[in-house]
Design a protein around this motif. Structure first.
Motif, PDB file in Angstrom:
ATOM      1  N   TRP A 133      -7.295   7.584   8.385  1.00 24.64           N
ATOM      2  CA  TRP A 133      -7.540   8.800   9.170  1.00 24.64           C
ATOM      3  C   TRP A 133      -7.260   8.556  10.635  1.00 24.64           C
ATOM      4  N   ILE A 146     -22.631   9.134  10.470  1.00 23.43           N
ATOM      5  CA  ILE A 146     -22.408   8.228   9.341  1.00 23.43           C
ATOM      6  C   ILE A 146     -23.041   6.861   9.609  1.00 23.43           C
ATOM      7  N   PRO A 194     -15.317   6.877  -2.106  1.00 21.74           N
ATOM      8  CA  PRO A 194     -15.018   7.988  -3.025  1.00 21.74           C
ATOM      9  C   PRO A 194     -15.456   9.348  -2.469  1.00 21.74           C
ATOM     10  N   TYR A 195     -16.546   9.356  -1.706  1.00 20.39           N
ATOM     11  CA  TYR A 195     -16.976  10.609  -1.077  1.00 20.39           C
ATOM     12  C   TYR A 195     -15.986  11.030   0.015  1.00 20.39           C
ATOM     13  N   ALA A 196     -15.457  10.053   0.725  1.00 20.71           N
ATOM     14  CA  ALA A 196     -14.475  10.353   1.775  1.00 20.71           C
ATOM     15  C   ALA A 196     -13.211  10.953   1.159  1.00 20.71           C
ATOM     16  N   LEU A 219     -14.246   2.326   7.419  1.00 21.51           N
ATOM     17  CA  LEU A 219     -14.037   3.455   6.509  1.00 21.51           C
ATOM     18  C   LEU A 219     -12.851   4.310   6.958  1.00 21.51           C
ATOM     19  N   LEU A 225     -19.081   4.794   0.400  1.00 23.44           N
ATOM     20  CA  LEU A 225     -18.725   6.139   0.877  1.00 23.44           C
ATOM     21  C   LEU A 225     -17.259   6.487   0.621  1.00 23.44           C
ATOM     22  N   LEU A 232     -13.098  12.828  -1.484  1.00 25.87           N
ATOM     23  CA  LEU A 232     -13.395  14.234  -1.775  1.00 25.87           C
ATOM     24  C   LEU A 232     -13.463  15.059  -0.486  1.00 25.87           C
ATOM     25  N   ALA A 233     -13.963  14.449   0.581  1.00 22.96           N
ATOM     26  CA  ALA A 233     -14.030  15.153   1.871  1.00 22.96           C
ATOM     27  C   ALA A 233     -12.618  15.494   2.345  1.00 22.96           C
ATOM     28  N   GLU A 234     -11.689  14.617   2.058  1.00 26.56           N
ATOM     29  CA  GLU A 234     -10.289  14.848   2.424  1.00 26.56           C
ATOM     30  C   GLU A 234      -9.759  16.096   1.718  1.00 26.56           C
ATOM     31  N   LYS A 235     -10.085  16.230   0.456  1.00 31.70           N
ATOM     32  CA  LYS A 235      -9.647  17.416  -0.301  1.00 31.70           C
ATOM     33  C   LYS A 235     -10.339  18.676   0.229  1.00 31.70           C
ATOM     34  N   THR A 236     -11.626  18.535   0.600  1.00 30.72           N
ATOM     35  CA  THR A 236     -12.350  19.666   1.188  1.00 30.72           C
ATOM     36  C   THR A 236     -11.678  20.114   2.481  1.00 30.72           C
ATOM     37  N   ALA A 237     -11.286  19.154   3.294  1.00 33.25           N
ATOM     38  CA  ALA A 237     -10.661  19.475   4.585  1.00 33.25           C
ATOM     39  C   ALA A 237      -9.332  20.200   4.395  1.00 33.25           C
TER      40      ALA A 237
END
Lengths: 207, 207
Positions: free
Chosen positions: B116, B128, B149-151, B110, B147, B153-158
């Motif tokens: 990353w 995870i 697509p969730y990752a 992932l 995971l 979104l997590a990138e945008k959150t970060a």
């Protein structure tokens, strides 16, 4: 299948299965002898769901029974089902908390800004109010406006979540899937954020 | 200011402040008499950070001291600071857990898919791995691909998270802000997801 096989398949001990049978969480099997019964696939599935409600969502046995009863009453309306499973409204009639007069104006403004149609009873409102309160009590200049970009990402997350529930038609299966994918993914989503923070920090400060 | 004023300003009792002074978490004030000392703004800020490290991040007093010492050694490198605060690498030298041979291949794949750059020691990897393991043990057909697509979104959150840390130059202040915004927001982010799920379900099933 016999109870021993049901125990092996579900990972729930026979003693616990017998307890669930007595409490009415699990419907009785088809009696084949005075002390023997035959169980089917629906029992395996229902045991899994019970395990998720109690073990993952942390419900009491009696609260889990309320949820199961409501689902079993042929209630296959997905919206109702998700509300039940996620605790948006309590199973078996509204026992409103009431009492504590808290200022939810921040959440109300946020929900309205997002155009979300969500129940007044959704317990997530309380969590957000509490977080805003805590941040301010620690001297941070932070209010609901700061949460809007996060809410936009949450909206995209929810689309992914609901896409994954399209599959199963069986309400028990759908309820189980909804619960596992919501509750069990929570720590993983927070962990993804941590990893992404480190990756983003690497880009910004070691780029 | 006197210790009583420091207590009032920081919300930490004088008994606890004296304990932190003895343990070396808080540097001594400027002595004004045999039994009196004068404290400054840096003490208020440092007490807030201690409270966040112990109360919010759940560190022990001695682990909090290690983090504070490392930050105070003039270490204002933001990347190092964030790593310390988030526990990517342990303060005071690597005490590797080791031992448990777990299969982290899902997380590795992932992280590589996302491009990353993250430490092998980031404890989020473990979370995870554990989640994927749990979902599979419950009979779900779920792996790291799910995971991705969730990752994203997590990138945008970060990105949002790190934008909010641009402000303060003082390392103590930056550390405090990083911690509060990461740890205290966690329940709120999960709550936003719940609200958004209900809103999305309303659209799909009551549209």
């Amino acid at each position: 299948m016999r109870i021993s096989e049901l125990s092996r398949r579900s990972g729930v001990s026979t003693a616990t299965i017998k307890y669930y049978l007595r409490e009415g969480l699990l419907p009785p099997g088809r009696a084949t002898a005075a002390t023997q019964a035959e169980y089917g696939e629906s029992h395996v599935r229902r045991l899994r769901l019970i395990r998720a409600l109690i073990g993952v969502r942390g419900l009491t046995v009696s609260a889990a029974k309320d949820v199961l009863d409501t689902i079993s009453e042929g209630n296959s309306d997905t919206h109702e089902l998700l509300g039940l499973v996620f605790g948006v409204w309590p199973a078996g009639g509204g026992k409103d908390e009431g009492g504590e007069e808290e200022d939810h104006s921040g959440v109300t403004a946020l929900v309205s800004e997002m155009g979300w149609k969500v129940s007044e009873h959704n317990p997530a409102r309380q969590v957000i109010t509490q977080t805003l309160h805590t941040l301010r009590s620690l001297g941070m200049d932070y209010d609901w406006h700061d949460l809007v970009p996060y809410a936009e990402l949450a909206e995209k997350t929810a689309v992914l979540d609901l896409d994954q529930l399209q599959g199963p038609d069986d309400p028990l299966e759908k309820a189980e899937r909804a619960m596992l994918l919501t509750f069990l993914l929570e720590p993983a989503l927070l962990a993804l954020r941590r990893l992404a923070q480190e990756a983003e920090s690497t880009i910004r400060h070691r780029g």
